[in-house]
Design a protein around this motif. Structure first.
Motif, PDB file in Angstrom:
ATOM      1  N   THR A  54       0.985  -0.668  -0.135  1.00  0.00           N
ATOM      2  CA  THR A  54      -0.545   0.079   0.447  1.00  0.00           C
ATOM      3  C   THR A  54       0.725   1.069  -0.102  1.00  0.00           C
ATOM      4  O   THR A  54       0.457   2.207  -0.531  1.00  0.00           O
ATOM      5  CB  THR A  54      -0.763   0.017   0.742  1.00  0.00           C
ATOM      6  N   MET A  55       1.950   1.382   0.523  1.00  0.00           N
ATOM      7  CA  MET A  55       2.170   1.844   0.941  1.00  0.00           C
ATOM      8  C   MET A  55       3.338   2.376  -0.778  1.00  0.00           C
ATOM      9  O   MET A  55       3.059   3.970  -1.182  1.00  0.00           O
ATOM     10  CB  MET A  55       4.405   2.421   1.811  1.00  0.00           C
ATOM     11  N   ARG A  58       0.930   4.261  -2.740  1.00  0.00           N
ATOM     12  CA  ARG A  58       0.603   5.482  -1.837  1.00  0.00           C
ATOM     13  C   ARG A  58       1.465   5.778  -3.328  1.00  0.00           C
ATOM     14  O   ARG A  58       1.222   7.400  -3.672  1.00  0.00           O
ATOM     15  CB  ARG A  58       0.949   5.868  -0.658  1.00  0.00           C
ATOM     16  N   LEU A 148      -9.170   8.923   2.942  1.00  0.00           N
ATOM     17  CA  LEU A 148      -7.962   8.054   3.019  1.00  0.00           C
ATOM     18  C   LEU A 148      -7.045   9.512   3.121  1.00  0.00           C
ATOM     19  O   LEU A 148      -7.456   9.979   2.518  1.00  0.00           O
ATOM     20  CB  LEU A 148      -7.361   7.229   2.018  1.00  0.00           C
ATOM     21  N   LEU A 150      -3.493  10.480   2.319  1.00  0.00           N
ATOM     22  CA  LEU A 150      -1.896  10.141   2.146  1.00  0.00           C
ATOM     23  C   LEU A 150      -0.922  11.543   1.569  1.00  0.00           C
ATOM     24  O   LEU A 150      -1.197  13.084   1.804  1.00  0.00           O
ATOM     25  CB  LEU A 150      -2.003   9.769   0.056  1.00  0.00           C
ATOM     26  N   PHE A 155      -0.336   7.733   5.859  1.00  0.00           N
ATOM     27  CA  PHE A 155      -1.313   6.273   5.236  1.00  0.00           C
ATOM     28  C   PHE A 155      -2.033   6.559   6.891  1.00  0.00           C
ATOM     29  O   PHE A 155      -1.915   6.006   7.445  1.00  0.00           O
ATOM     30  CB  PHE A 155      -0.282   5.383   4.994  1.00  0.00           C
TER      31      PHE A 155
END
Length: 381
Positions: A54-55, A58, A148, A150, A155
Motif C-alpha cells: 500500500t505504501m 501511495r 484516506l 496520503l 497513510f
C-alpha cells in the motif's frame, strides 16, 4: 492538465463544498494490487509473508498525480463515494500552496486498491449493522464514508460523517476543514519563526575566552596519556567557511585549536572537521524540517536542571565527539538560564535529557584525561 485551484489563505475558510470545481481524473497506468517485495529479509518467514504494498501504491499515486498536475502533491485526501458508482471525491494540496478538487473514477485498478485499503472499515461497518449497533446508537450514521490521507510519511484512514463523537466532516464547512488540515509545509515560515523565537533568548555564540596554548597542551597530554594515534592535521579553512556561511556564527575556536593537532583520532570519539560539519548539517536538517514543529522538538527532551535547554536538537549545538549510535558530545551556544555559552553537553538519538557534561572544553579535557566518567555526567547517580 489545466485545473481550477483554490489558493490557501484565510478566504479559504469561507469556501463551501458546492463552490469547488471538481475535475475527473483517471489513471489507466495504475497497476493491479501487488505484494510488497520481502525477498531482502534475512528471516525466511518474513521473505514468504505476503502483504499488499500500500505504501508503494501511495508513492506511485502521488507521483503520477504530481506529474498530471505539473505541481508536487504534498498531501491528498480521498473520500469514498456516497453511493455505489459515484466517483471518489479528493483534495490535493500542491506545493504552490493551492488546493485542487479531484474526482477519481470509481473503476479499474484504482477501485481495487481502494477496496483493499478500506477493507477493514467496510468489515467493521458490516459488523455494526449485523449486531444492531445503529439501533442502539441512533446518533450514528448507518451509511458513513471513509477518508484516506496520503502524503510523505502519511497513510491513515478515518470515518467520515459517522455521527461518532470524534468525527470528520469534510462536506460541512469544507473550506475551514481544508484550511485546518493543510500540510505543515504551507506554514513553514510560521513554524521556523516559532522555533527561532523560542531559541533566541538562549543563543550566545560568544563564549568566554579560553587560553588556546593551555587547551592545546591539555589535548596533547590527553593523547599521550591515552596512547592515542591522531591522524596528521590538515588545512580546514574551506570547511570552516562552509560552516560559517550556513550557521551565521564562527566555527568554535576551541575546535580549531584541537584540529591543529589531529584530523581524527583512532579509537577515539573525536571527529574530523569534515565530520563535525557533516553531523552539524544532519542535525540542522532535522531542526529545519517543517515536520519537526517546536512541540515535537521540545516534547520529549528534558533539560539538565536549568543548565541546558530541553530540545531534541538545534543549530547552536556543535557536535565534536561521537559516543556512538547517533549520540554526541557538543559545544553548546544555546545554554539554559543557569548555563554558560561554550559549555559541553550531550545530545542525540538516545539522549532524552540534554546532559550537562563540563563547564568548557578545558574542563572536559581535564576530566577526560583524569579518567573521570565525564561522558556519563548528567545521569542520575
Amino acid at each position: 492538465m489545466n485545473l481550477q485551484s483554490i489558493p490557501y489563505n484565510n478566504q479559504l475558510k469561507k469556501v463551501k463544498f458546492k463552490d469547488i470545481a471538481f475535475h475527473i481524473v483517471s489513471f489507466e497506468e495504475i497497476p493491479k494490487p501487488y505484494f510488497k517485495d520481502n525477498s531482502h529479509h534475512k528471516s525466511a518467514t518474513a521473505r514468504h509473508y505476503k502483504s499488499y504494498d500500500t505504501m508503494g501504491f501511495r508513492d506511485l499515486l502521488l507521483d503520477q498525480l504530481s506529474s498530471s498536475l505539473k505541481n508536487k502533491v504534498l498531501k491528498l485526501f480521498i473520500i469514498t463515494p456516497k453511493s455505489e458508482g459515484l466517483p471518489y471525491d479528493a483534495f490535493a494540496y500542491l506545493s504552490n500552496k493551492e488546493i485542487v478538487g479531484i474526482q477519481f473514477e470509481n473503476k479499474g485498478n484504482f477501485k481495487l486498491w481502494m477496496d483493499l485499503i478500506f477493507e477493514k472499515q467496510y468489515q467493521k461497518l458490516e459488523e455494526y449493522k449485523n449486531n444492531g449497533q445503529f439501533e442502539k446508537q441512533a446518533e450514528l450514521n448507518p451509511n458513513p464514508q471513509f477518508m484516506l490521507t496520503l502524503g510523505k510519511g502519511q497513510f491513515s484512514q478515518n470515518w467520515v460523517n459517522s455521527g461518532m463523537l470524534i468525527d470528520i466532516k469534510p462536506y460541512e464547512n469544507t473550506g475551514a476543514f481544508l484550511h485546518k488540515e493543510a500540510p505543515k509545509q504551507y506554514n513553514e515560515v510560521k513554524i521556523a519563526k516559532e522555533k527561532q523565537n523560542y531559541l533566541k533568548k538562549y543563543i550566545k555564540t560568544n563564549s568566554d575566552h579560553l587560553d588556546e596554548d593551555h587547551l592545546q597542551k591539555l589535548f596533547v597530554e590527553y593523547i599521550d596519556k591515552k596512547n592515542l594515534k591522531p591522524n596528521a592535521p590538515k588545512n580546514n579553512e574551506n570547511i570552516y567557511k562552509d560552516f560559517e556561511s550556513l550557521a551565521n556564527y564562527k566555527f568554535p575556536q576551541e575546535l580549531k585549536t584541537l584540529l591543529t593537532t589531529h584530523n581524527g583520532i583512532e579509537n577515539s570519539g573525536f571527529l574530523t572537521a569534515e565530520h563535525i560539519v557533516t553531523e552539524w548539517k544532519n542535525w540542522k536538517e532535522i531542526y529545519d524540517d517543517v515536520n519537526w514543529m517546536l512541540i515535537d522538538l521540545t516534547g520529549n527532551s528534558q533539560p539538565d536542571g536549568r543548565k541546558t535547554v530541553g530540545m531534541y536538537t538545534n543549530p547552536y549545538w556543535v557536535p565534536f565527539y561521537s559516543t556512538g549510535e547517533g549520540n554526541f558530545i557538543a559545544i553548546d551556544y544555546a545554554p539554559g538560564s543557569k548555563g554558560k555559552s561554550g559549555q559541553i553537553i550531550a545530545f542525540g538519538a538516545d539522549e532524552t535529557k540534554i546532559r550537562f557534561i563540563a563547564e568548557n572544553m578545558i574542563d572536559f579535557l581535564q576530566q577526560l584525561t583524569a579518567g573521570n566518567d565525564v561522558l556519563n555526567n548528567g545521569f542520575e547517580k
